[in-house]
Design an enzyme around this catalytic site. Structure first.
Site, PDB file in Angstrom:
ATOM      1  N   ALA A 140       0.843  -1.202   0.000  1.00  0.00           N
ATOM      2  CA  ALA A 140       0.000   0.000   0.000  1.00  0.00           C
ATOM      3  C   ALA A 140       0.872   1.242   0.000  1.00  0.00           C
ATOM      4  O   ALA A 140       1.421   1.624   1.043  1.00  0.00           O
ATOM      5  CB  ALA A 140      -0.939  -0.012   1.206  1.00  0.00           C
ATOM      6  N   THR A 190       0.056   4.041  -2.803  1.00  0.00           N
ATOM      7  CA  THR A 190      -0.747   5.110  -3.395  1.00  0.00           C
ATOM      8  C   THR A 190      -1.850   5.575  -2.453  1.00  0.00           C
ATOM      9  O   THR A 190      -2.520   4.759  -1.813  1.00  0.00           O
ATOM     10  CB  THR A 190      -1.368   4.637  -4.715  1.00  0.00           C
ATOM     11  OG1 THR A 190      -0.330   4.158  -5.569  1.00  0.00           O
ATOM     12  CG2 THR A 190      -2.115   5.761  -5.410  1.00  0.00           C
ATOM     13  N   GLU A 191      -2.050   6.891  -2.411  1.00  0.00           N
ATOM     14  CA  GLU A 191      -3.090   7.479  -1.559  1.00  0.00           C
ATOM     15  C   GLU A 191      -4.073   8.288  -2.393  1.00  0.00           C
ATOM     16  O   GLU A 191      -3.731   8.722  -3.506  1.00  0.00           O
ATOM     17  CB  GLU A 191      -2.449   8.375  -0.502  1.00  0.00           C
ATOM     18  CG  GLU A 191      -1.545   7.624   0.435  1.00  0.00           C
ATOM     19  CD  GLU A 191      -1.028   8.470   1.586  1.00  0.00           C
ATOM     20  OE1 GLU A 191      -0.451   7.894   2.514  1.00  0.00           O
ATOM     21  OE2 GLU A 191      -1.217   9.696   1.552  1.00  0.00           O
ATOM     22  N   GLY A 220      -1.439   9.809  -6.293  1.00  0.00           N
ATOM     23  CA  GLY A 220      -0.868   9.257  -7.504  1.00  0.00           C
ATOM     24  C   GLY A 220       0.554   8.767  -7.318  1.00  0.00           C
ATOM     25  O   GLY A 220       0.871   8.063  -6.368  1.00  0.00           O
ATOM     26  N   GLU A 276      10.658  -4.676  -9.959  1.00  0.00           N
ATOM     27  CA  GLU A 276       9.237  -4.348 -10.075  1.00  0.00           C
ATOM     28  C   GLU A 276       8.886  -3.880 -11.476  1.00  0.00           C
ATOM     29  O   GLU A 276       7.863  -4.273 -12.052  1.00  0.00           O
ATOM     30  CB  GLU A 276       8.873  -3.289  -9.041  1.00  0.00           C
ATOM     31  CG  GLU A 276       8.962  -3.800  -7.603  1.00  0.00           C
ATOM     32  CD  GLU A 276       8.777  -2.700  -6.576  1.00  0.00           C
ATOM     33  OE1 GLU A 276       8.166  -1.662  -6.918  1.00  0.00           O
ATOM     34  OE2 GLU A 276       9.254  -2.860  -5.444  1.00  0.00           O
ATOM     35  N   ARG A 277       9.734  -3.046 -12.047  1.00  0.00           N
ATOM     36  CA  ARG A 277       9.438  -2.518 -13.385  1.00  0.00           C
ATOM     37  C   ARG A 277       9.642  -3.573 -14.456  1.00  0.00           C
ATOM     38  O   ARG A 277       8.885  -3.626 -15.437  1.00  0.00           O
ATOM     39  CB  ARG A 277      10.294  -1.279 -13.639  1.00  0.00           C
ATOM     40  CG  ARG A 277       9.809  -0.101 -12.811  1.00  0.00           C
ATOM     41  CD  ARG A 277      10.720   1.096 -12.874  1.00  0.00           C
ATOM     42  NE  ARG A 277      10.164   2.184 -12.056  1.00  0.00           N
ATOM     43  CZ  ARG A 277      10.857   3.213 -11.604  1.00  0.00           C
ATOM     44  NH1 ARG A 277      12.155   3.315 -11.894  1.00  0.00           N
ATOM     45  NH2 ARG A 277      10.280   4.151 -10.878  1.00  0.00           N
ATOM     46  N   GLY A 301     -12.038  -7.140 -36.143  1.00  0.00           N
ATOM     47  CA  GLY A 301     -13.273  -6.488 -36.555  1.00  0.00           C
ATOM     48  C   GLY A 301     -14.259  -6.394 -35.403  1.00  0.00           C
ATOM     49  O   GLY A 301     -13.872  -6.316 -34.232  1.00  0.00           O
ATOM     50  N   GLY A 316       3.027   1.116 -11.418  1.00  0.00           N
ATOM     51  CA  GLY A 316       4.471   1.037 -11.286  1.00  0.00           C
ATOM     52  C   GLY A 316       5.197   2.288 -11.733  1.00  0.00           C
ATOM     53  O   GLY A 316       6.406   2.262 -11.953  1.00  0.00           O
ATOM     54  N   THR A 351       3.944   5.952 -14.090  1.00  0.00           N
ATOM     55  CA  THR A 351       3.399   6.205 -15.420  1.00  0.00           C
ATOM     56  C   THR A 351       4.508   6.318 -16.465  1.00  0.00           C
ATOM     57  O   THR A 351       5.686   6.514 -16.143  1.00  0.00           O
ATOM     58  CB  THR A 351       2.587   7.513 -15.435  1.00  0.00           C
ATOM     59  OG1 THR A 351       3.488   8.611 -15.165  1.00  0.00           O
ATOM     60  CG2 THR A 351       1.485   7.496 -14.394  1.00  0.00           C
TER      61      THR A 351
END
Length: 389
Positions: A127, A129-130, A134, A245-246, A342, A366, A368
């Protein structure tokens, strides 16, 4: 001798993983999509074939392997059936939380959590991100303050993968300031702790089977040994894990793109229009040739990156390059493949439809694409000259 990314051990492992996917993933994908949650029985099944705990030391029930190619095999097999939600959830458990615990955890912390993770009994999340935050980790407002020998945690997190069903959460929180900048620390937070609250299970454009949630901490009291690593070293810990991670995200991107091209080639060979197969139209062949080439070139680069990761030589800048390029490629390729399907490509009965929605978040998670380019650009620019000299 021709180059081969995989060795015999990886091939044998693939047979086990493919069987797991056929037995324990394919029959349940629609059910998981509707529930917006992967059933816990999958984690036990995955542990049963050795697909969990690859990096966890053997004394804690894992495989004790630093060879990331085994994780690559799992990602490929999940991509082939369009199980992007599951691939993402496993990556949090295996590539992030397990790695943090192995690298920074004390013997006691490892003994408490790692055996359960390897056995499929403990699902984890991280955890950072808040709401309103962002990618700005320095703007984290979740606060951990000392109270005697304990820590008391207050704050909120959002967009937390595995958040609705996790048993353990690594939480990034402020533990003070240095020179006006936030000092971050990481904490091991059991979901059973008093003051731990789950918010909404968030509805998303894609990755529907991946449980993504809000988390709240209201006067949550933690013992001193809940601190992961040293106080105030959160940024350093996060930075140390960035290459893995990336690259994890980048590999999920390229194998998803590969799968989309395979599905599309099969579709265009079978589908006819104006008296001939779709693949017999020059535009179709040219487009598939372009997509195949782009994917193969990208995969070749990522394979080199993974071997460097195994050797401990992959740096954060190279990881950032791999992440933005591969995830942008994934979106271009999957979009083009949907076009070649299609109108049927817009129907959920075709995997390409779900893959299109699932791909969109890859350029956001991870870090932007814009953040990745800024990191690379600042490295290229080098230090700013001293104008006062």
């Amino acid at each position: 001798m021709p180059y081969s990314f995989y060795e015999d051990d990886h091939t044998a492992f693939r047979h086990s993983v493919r069987g797991l996917v056929q037995r324990s993933v394919l029959p349940h994908q629609e059910e998981w999509e509707e529930a917006r949650l992967v059933d816990r029985s999958f984690w036990k099944a995955a542990a049963g074939v050795g697909a969990l705990g690859l990096r966890i030391p053997e004394r804690f029930g894992g495989a004790g392997s630093d060879d990331y190619r085994f994780r690559c095999v799992i990602q490929e097999e999940l991509a082939e059936v369009g199980a992007a939600s599951l691939a993402s959830g496993i990556a949090i458990n295996e590539d992030i939380v397990a790695s943090y615990l192995v690298r920074f955890g004390t013997e006691e912390q490892q003994r408490r959590w790692l055996p359960g993770m390897a056995a499929g009994d403990v699902v984890t999340s991280i955890a950072m991100t808040e709401p309103g935050g962002g990618s700005d980790l320095r703007g984290i407002r979740t606060l951990a303050r000392r109270d005697g020998s304990d820590w008391v945690l207050d704050g909120a997190k959002t967009f937390i993968t595995n958040g609705a069903g996790s048993d353990l959460v690594i939480v990034a929180a402020r533990t003070g300031e240095t020179a006006g900048r936030a000092r971050l620390s990481l904490f091991l937070v059991p979901s059973t702790a008093a003051g731990f609250q789950r918010g909404r299970k968030l509805k998303k454009l894609g990755l529907h089977a991946q449980d993504t949630a809000e988390l709240f901490f209201d006067g949550l009291r933690l013992p001193a040994d809940a601190l992961l690593g040293e106080e105030g070293t959160g940024f350093r810990q996060l930075t140390a894990q960035l290459p893995l991670e990336r690259l994890s995200i980048a590999w999920r991107a390229v194998v998803a793109a590969e799968a989309a091209v395979r599905w599309t080639l099969e579709y265009t060979r079978e589908r006819t229009a104006f008296g001939q197969r779709l693949v017999d139209f020059q535009n179709t062949r040219f487009r598939l040739a372009e997509l195949t080439t782009e994917v193969e070139v990208t995969r070749s680069h990522l394979e080199r990156c993974i071997l460097d990761l195994n050797d401990g030589t992959l740096d954060a800048i190279t990881g950032a390059k791999a992440k933005w390029w591969a995830t942008e490629l994934q979106n271009r390729v999957v979009g083009a493949c949907l076009q070649l399907h299609g109108g049927y490509g817009y129907m959920d009965e075709y995997r390409i439809s779900r893959a299109y929605a699932d791909a969109r978040v890859q350029t956001l998670v991870g870090g932007t694409t814009e953040i990745m380019k800024d990191i690379i650009g600042r490295d290229l620019a080098g230090p700013k000259p001293d104008r006062g000299a």
